[in-house]
Write a protein that holds these residues in place. Structure first.
Motif, short mmCIF file in Angstrom:
data_model
loop_
_atom_site.label_atom_id
_atom_site.label_comp_id
_atom_site.label_asym_id
_atom_site.label_seq_id
_atom_site.Cartn_x
_atom_site.Cartn_y
_atom_site.Cartn_z
N GLY A 48 53.69 -46.74 -78.11
CA GLY A 48 52.71 -47.70 -77.63
C GLY A 48 53.25 -49.11 -77.49
O GLY A 48 52.48 -50.08 -77.47
N ALA A 49 54.58 -49.25 -77.37
CA ALA A 49 55.18 -50.58 -77.27
C ALA A 49 54.71 -51.31 -76.02
O ALA A 49 54.48 -50.71 -74.96
CB ALA A 49 56.71 -50.47 -77.27
N LEU A 50 54.53 -52.62 -76.14
CA LEU A 50 54.11 -53.43 -74.99
C LEU A 50 55.23 -53.56 -73.96
O LEU A 50 54.96 -53.82 -72.78
CB LEU A 50 53.70 -54.83 -75.47
CG LEU A 50 52.49 -54.87 -76.41
CD1 LEU A 50 52.23 -56.29 -76.89
CD2 LEU A 50 51.25 -54.30 -75.73
N GLY A 86 61.66 -50.73 -68.62
CA GLY A 86 61.05 -51.88 -67.97
C GLY A 86 61.90 -53.13 -68.07
O GLY A 86 62.01 -53.91 -67.11
N LEU A 87 62.53 -53.34 -69.22
CA LEU A 87 63.38 -54.52 -69.40
C LEU A 87 64.65 -54.42 -68.57
O LEU A 87 65.13 -55.43 -68.04
CB LEU A 87 63.70 -54.71 -70.88
CG LEU A 87 62.50 -55.08 -71.76
CD1 LEU A 87 62.91 -55.14 -73.23
CD2 LEU A 87 61.91 -56.42 -71.32
N GLU A 88 65.21 -53.21 -68.45
CA GLU A 88 66.38 -53.05 -67.59
C GLU A 88 66.02 -53.34 -66.14
O GLU A 88 66.81 -53.92 -65.39
CB GLU A 88 66.95 -51.64 -67.72
CG GLU A 88 67.63 -51.35 -69.06
CD GLU A 88 68.79 -52.28 -69.35
OE1 GLU A 88 69.44 -52.78 -68.39
OE2 GLU A 88 69.06 -52.53 -70.53
N ALA A 89 64.82 -52.95 -65.73
CA ALA A 89 64.38 -53.21 -64.36
C ALA A 89 64.17 -54.70 -64.11
O ALA A 89 64.22 -55.16 -62.95
CB ALA A 89 63.09 -52.45 -64.07
N GLU A 100 49.98 -59.55 -75.67
CA GLU A 100 49.48 -58.71 -74.57
C GLU A 100 49.43 -59.44 -73.23
O GLU A 100 49.86 -58.89 -72.20
CB GLU A 100 48.12 -58.13 -74.93
CG GLU A 100 48.22 -56.97 -75.91
CD GLU A 100 46.89 -56.26 -76.09
OE1 GLU A 100 46.66 -55.27 -75.36
OE2 GLU A 100 46.10 -56.68 -76.95
N PRO A 101 48.91 -60.68 -73.15
CA PRO A 101 48.91 -61.35 -71.83
C PRO A 101 50.32 -61.58 -71.29
O PRO A 101 50.54 -61.54 -70.08
CB PRO A 101 48.21 -62.69 -72.12
CG PRO A 101 47.43 -62.45 -73.37
CD PRO A 101 48.23 -61.48 -74.17
N VAL A 102 51.26 -61.81 -72.18
CA VAL A 102 52.65 -61.99 -71.75
C VAL A 102 53.22 -60.67 -71.24
O VAL A 102 53.91 -60.62 -70.22
CB VAL A 102 53.50 -62.55 -72.91
CG1 VAL A 102 54.98 -62.56 -72.54
CG2 VAL A 102 53.03 -63.96 -73.26
N ALA A 103 52.92 -59.58 -71.95
CA ALA A 103 53.37 -58.26 -71.49
C ALA A 103 52.80 -57.95 -70.11
O ALA A 103 53.46 -57.29 -69.29
CB ALA A 103 52.96 -57.19 -72.49
N ALA A 104 51.58 -58.41 -69.83
CA ALA A 104 50.99 -58.17 -68.52
C ALA A 104 51.79 -58.85 -67.41
O ALA A 104 51.91 -58.33 -66.29
CB ALA A 104 49.55 -58.68 -68.51
N TYR A 146 54.97 -59.16 -67.37
CA TYR A 146 56.11 -58.25 -67.12
C TYR A 146 55.67 -57.07 -66.27
O TYR A 146 56.39 -56.64 -65.35
CB TYR A 146 56.68 -57.76 -68.45
CG TYR A 146 57.57 -58.75 -69.16
CD1 TYR A 146 58.96 -58.66 -69.07
CD2 TYR A 146 57.03 -59.76 -69.93
CE1 TYR A 146 59.78 -59.56 -69.73
CE2 TYR A 146 57.85 -60.67 -70.60
CZ TYR A 146 59.22 -60.57 -70.49
OH TYR A 146 60.03 -61.47 -71.14
N GLU A 147 54.51 -56.52 -66.54
CA GLU A 147 54.02 -55.38 -65.77
C GLU A 147 53.82 -55.76 -64.30
O GLU A 147 53.99 -54.92 -63.41
CB GLU A 147 52.70 -54.88 -66.35
CG GLU A 147 52.84 -54.22 -67.71
CD GLU A 147 51.51 -53.76 -68.27
OE1 GLU A 147 50.50 -53.83 -67.53
OE2 GLU A 147 51.47 -53.33 -69.44
N GLN A 148 53.50 -57.01 -64.07
CA GLN A 148 53.32 -57.49 -62.69
C GLN A 148 54.65 -57.84 -62.03
O GLN A 148 54.68 -58.24 -60.87
CB GLN A 148 52.41 -58.72 -62.69
CG GLN A 148 50.99 -58.44 -63.17
CD GLN A 148 50.25 -59.70 -63.58
OE1 GLN A 148 50.74 -60.83 -63.38
NE2 GLN A 148 49.08 -59.53 -64.18
#
Length: 457
Positions: free
Chosen positions: A262-264, A269-272, A389-393, A395-397
């Motif tokens: 469940g990691a944020l 994702g970080l490699e990408a 969580e908002p910071v992780a979002a 990254y998702e974007q």
């Protein structure tokens, strides 16, 4: 798990000669008979690196974990030889029936059996086994056999029984857990059935389970350990391309990188998000998460530099994590100097510091060194996971990128969940990252108001 880096208690004549100076080694070789000279290339203990030799002690599984080209295959092949071969070509060894398990039959055959570091290449002519293709079997002069299996077919391991097994690249198998379980039921012959696993580490459950088992022993080495047998151009290319990345730590350093459930953030994702160079930046900040105290046993002081491109509306803004300048065991003056030095390196516009623990003392320490530094104090009112969580979002974007050299920060990121930090200690690097991205992306966006356009009617 018993982690070792060198075999203990091995002080044989072979060890002594291998470590001796050139004159002693030359004298030793000149005194050998022709037969002994012919046998020398096949005495693996003479040539092996520490991580390629089986550990002593009462273990059931030996995991040889290393980077690409670290000599794992050779270690596995030589261990099989050591189990099967007796004193003379037809004398029995410790094992009579061995399982060879790889991802596919073809990979077992081409790597473990016929490969440059495989069993056939490592075996002396008078003890070399014969490949029985129709039976998918190796047969030695002393009658011992090694049977080939594919990890894609775990059910094929129902029925056979063995006193030894060599498992190659288990961490990439699609049905790894099921196949490993079936193999355990097969290891029931002899007085001490054992298995060796040679693999590049990956964050998969079955490998972590094996490593956590008390009956598991581990040896480990990076790719560089075997550089004498690798092309220099290969080493230069992969280090240039992957140094300072989590992928490099896994594939070259042979380090098991764990992502919390469940990691944020995830390793993939970080490699990408990796880029080689930052664009022209409109704003740079350095954020600090100071430790409660300043001594060797205290938590790290998280110090992270982040820049942002803030042209246009907030949805077009982009950020780049420039540096993790965190320090450990530093005094208040020490971490303050490190933070100010990071500001100078990156031409930062502002220093942001969390003051939950230190209050006004944090600003006081910083201003004693630089009274004029642009400074903002921030105070946490929510838990670490909720703040992240908002910071992780972002990254998702795809709106945050990373330069190289952030592996310690990224390790913490991959253990941060919405529930909190799933590891020992405090995620001070992540806290600093969160504050920095909040300062350059989230807080300004919240204040940004799109101008209203009046229409004529």
């Amino acid at each position: 798990m018993h982690l070792i880096s060198t075999p203990r208690g091995r002080k044989s004549d072979i060890d002594w000669i291998a470590c001796a100076g050139p004159r002693i080694r030359e004298r030793f070789l000149n005194e050998l008979s022709e037969g002994a000279l012919l046998a020398l290339p096949y005495l693996f203990e003479f040539w092996a690196m520490a991580h390629q030799l089986p550990p002593e002690g009462d273990w059931r599984t030996w995991v040889v974990m290393g980077g690409r080209g670290a000599g794992k295959t050779r270690a596995g092949a030589e261990w099989v030889r050591a189990q099967i071969e007796g004193a003379r070509p037809k004398d029995p060894g410790r094992a009579r029936r061995v399982a060879l398990v790889g991802e596919t039959i073809e990979q077992v055959r081409e790597v473990m059996v016929f490969g440059e570091s495989g069993i056939l290449a490592c075996s002396p002519p008078d003890r070399r086994p014969v490949w029985r293709a129709t039976r998918k079997l190796l047969e030695w002069p002393n009658g011992a056999t090694a049977q080939v299996f594919s990890a894609h077919e775990p059910e094929s391991l129902r029925g056979p029984q063995f006193d030894a097994a060599w498992v190659d690249e288990l961490a990439k198998w699609k049905r790894a857990e099921e196949c490993w379980d079936m193999l355990q039921f097969c290891l029931r012959l002899g007085d001490d059935p054992r298995a060796v696993v040679t693999t590049t580490p990956r964050n998969v459950g079955v490998l972590k389970t094996i490593l956590a088992n008390p009956s598991t022993a581990v040896t480990h080495a990076p790719t560089e350990a075997n550089r004498a047998f690798l092309a220099e151009s290969f080493l230069e290319e992969v280090r240039t391309r992957y140094a300072g990345t989590r992928l490099g730590r896994q594939e070259l350093d042979g380090v098991l990188l764990e992502d919390a459930e469940g990691a944020l953030w995830t390793s993939a994702g970080l490699e990408a998000a990796r880029i080689e160079e930052a664009p022209a930046l409109d704003r740079v900040v350095v954020a600090v998460d100071p430790p409660v105290s300043g001594h060797a046993a205290s938590d790290e002081c998280g110090i992270v530099a982040v820049g942002a491109v803030t042209q246009g509306p907030p949805q077009d803004w982009r950020a780049v994590v420039l540096e993790d300048a965190s320090v450990s065991g530093a005094s208040p003056q020490g971490w303050a100097e490190a933070a100010l030095a990071a500001m100078k390196r990156h031409g930062a516009d502002r220093l942001v510091a969390e003051v939950n623990q230190g209050g006004d003392l944090v600003e006081s320490v910083i201003r004693q060194i630089d009274p004029m530094v642009p400074y903002r104090a921030v105070r946490a009112s929510r838990g670490k996971g909720a703040r992240a969580e908002p910071v992780a979002a972002l990254y998702e974007q795809g709106r945050v990128k990373h330069l190289r050299g952030l592996v310690a920060l990224e390790d913490q990121m991959c253990r941060m969940t919405a529930r909190g930090y799933e590891a020992k200690g405090s995620p001070d690097r992540v806290d600093a990252l969160v504050w920095a991205l909040h300062e350059v992306m989230i807080a300004p966006a919240a204040k940004w108001v799109r101008p209203r356009v009046r229409t004529l009617g």
